[in-house]
Design an enzyme around this catalytic site. Sequence first.
Site, PDB file in Angstrom:
ATOM      1  N   ASP A 315      82.899  10.608  48.881  1.00 27.74           N
ATOM      2  CA  ASP A 315      84.240  10.772  48.322  1.00 27.74           C
ATOM      3  C   ASP A 315      84.781  12.190  48.427  1.00 27.74           C
ATOM      4  O   ASP A 315      85.993  12.384  48.490  1.00 27.74           O
ATOM      5  CB  ASP A 315      84.258  10.303  46.863  1.00 27.74           C
ATOM      6  CG  ASP A 315      84.244   8.783  46.754  1.00 27.74           C
ATOM      7  OD1 ASP A 315      84.869   8.132  47.610  1.00 27.74           O
ATOM      8  OD2 ASP A 315      83.598   8.247  45.853  1.00 27.74           O
ATOM      9  N   TYR A 399      87.778   3.903  41.966  1.00 28.80           N
ATOM     10  CA  TYR A 399      87.004   4.641  40.963  1.00 28.80           C
ATOM     11  C   TYR A 399      87.728   5.899  40.492  1.00 28.80           C
ATOM     12  O   TYR A 399      88.409   6.575  41.267  1.00 28.80           O
ATOM     13  CB  TYR A 399      85.646   5.065  41.532  1.00 28.80           C
ATOM     14  CG  TYR A 399      84.530   4.087  41.240  1.00 28.80           C
ATOM     15  CD1 TYR A 399      83.979   4.002  39.974  1.00 28.80           C
ATOM     16  CD2 TYR A 399      84.025   3.252  42.226  1.00 28.80           C
ATOM     17  CE1 TYR A 399      82.954   3.115  39.691  1.00 28.80           C
ATOM     18  CE2 TYR A 399      83.000   2.354  41.954  1.00 28.80           C
ATOM     19  CZ  TYR A 399      82.474   2.291  40.679  1.00 28.80           C
ATOM     20  OH  TYR A 399      81.475   1.409  40.402  1.00 28.80           O
TER      21      TYR A 399
END
Length: 688
Positions: A315, A399
């Site tokens: 990420d 998320y």
Amino acid sequence: MVLDRLQQLTMQVSASAPPPHPLDPLTTTEIESAVDIVRKEHGKLNFNGVTLYEPRKEQMMAWLANPEGTPRPTRTADVVVIAPGGKIYDGIVDLNAKKIIQWKHTPGVQPLITMEDLQEVEHIVRKDPKVIEQCGILGIPPHDMDKVYCDPWTIGYDERFGTDVRLQQALMYYRPHVDDSQYTYPLDFCPIYNAETKQIIHIDVPPVRRPLSKAPPNNYHPESVEKEGGYRTDIKPIHITQPEGVSFNVNGRSIDWQNWNIHVGFNYREGLVLNNITYNDKGNVRPVFYRLSLAEMVVPYGNPDHPHQRKHAFDLGEYGGGYMTNSLSLGCDCKGAIHYMDAAFVNRAGASTIVKNAICIHEEDAGILYKHTDFRDESMIVTRGRKLILSHIFTAANYEYCVYWIFHQDGTVQLDIKLTGILNTYAMNPGEDTHGWGTEVYPGVNAHNHQHLFCLRVDANVDGPHNTVFQVDATQGPGEVGSVENKYGNAFYAKKTKFTTPLEAMSDYDGSTSRTWEIANTNKLNPYSKKPVSYKLVSREVPGLLPKEGGLVWKRAGFARHAVHVTKYSDDQVHPAGRHVPQTSGEPSQGLPQWIAQAGPNSSIDNTDVVLWHTFGLTHFPTPEDYPIMPAEPMTVLLRPRNFFTRNPVLDVPPSYARTPSQAAAGTAACGCSNSKKNSPDGSSVLV
């Protein structure tokens, strides 16, 4: 005339303003200046990143030691661009001299996927005939394509396509109503998007089809909660106030708080970066860490079926924790008396953009700092502590990652991460066997097993730049029960293993020995314990990397193979999965494995400038309680002083209540050292 006067005042302020700290993030003006310099020489380009090229450490340390007598490090920009034809260039721009000092074509790599890259995919998939055809097979008519959504991810790596074409995979969903959660209706096919041609070039279709679920929506927005019975009504307000103001001072981007001094940086990739962290030990300003950051993370998913092997998101390296950062709001993301800092980035066109309130800085009560009551006479001292929190929150598709750097009065540095948001979901048929790779968290919704593995980069400076790392294990003493040296079998001690090479330092967590790691300055001993001054890494949420050795994730995420790596400092070794992460094959493994191989696995890391890399996190086996939105799940890492001070460093924090044995015996009032009054146990009025 009024406008001219305002311009003159603006020029006067600009002329008198002090230059930025060498570690301050680039301003919007500096970003635009870097873009102009590049464009003048290289024409029209798409900008992927423009950020501070941090001063070389040796130069920076010299300036910090003598800012008046040492040349100020040059303001320099690190630039990544995509030229026509998809060519990638890395550049360094001297903003003082207004010239490019390094420019190179970097073939065979893809820089991170920006928010602009992600946002354009959804519009294209809705219009693609082959996507429309697949939606029709699943039961979605062409006139409902406005209800089709996707979470674009980098493709990770797929050997069919290689690294030369910039690709994204579109994880597909259906949203019956605009307020519904798309993750309740995942679709079973996966388009591949070419970012250069802006076309869908392939669609991965599973051998067993999974038609659109007929289950009712499962939502978390207020209207849906009201329909399910409404919100709780027994919650009373909690008010956090500091009527006299905060206890920290902010000077530019440097913070003074409770003996700590911290410089607060921020970049598009790591997000928060903390530099030049020192602690004032009764007038002796002692260096602790040169640089702390969350440097990388990987989220491998555990379903081996194609194409789920591609679901392992880096990420930070693939999207950027800074680029994805939220604008924080008072009372929601932060409570109390807040100081905010903004973040400046570049967009694809080269214009600077601002995320307001990207960083939240505030104090919180930290509970009891220390306490003791004498059972003989009820004499007692109790002191409450407080903590300083620097936080940012970023959203990576489904998320949310809440990152909190916490400083304590006793010299402890704490990193907390909270995970929330929504599970990544995949379609399933009624009664389908998940084979253990996932859990049905709602009818037709399969949430796959996955891990969240974060890499903390600790650029140590514990009482100076020459440090050594030790592994510390609680170990039983030698000798059997009944022996002379251990007659009763109760002996145990802290076994310390010195890491002298990067190979030795590749270590894993062992809960059975309460394993920790110490970053020590062996040149300086505590006068009482005669042990080296040090900071101890305490981390107990340290799952091993579950994808197997030799597999795709194992090759790409070399930093996650061990809980701890230690390398000798190098200016350009910042990103443990490599500078450009999207579409790397892992052959060879980029970042940490490559650096260790280049330096030599048996090179010395003893008593030198070292960086400790720590991988920690959690393994997530989803359950229905995690759906439709997850309660925040926290994890904690501590960096604690050990043999660093000669006594408890917070004895000078005013106690909330203190009553000595002699006061108890005499029945006299207790000592209070704060600024409000209450009754002591003997009924007298005391300051607390």
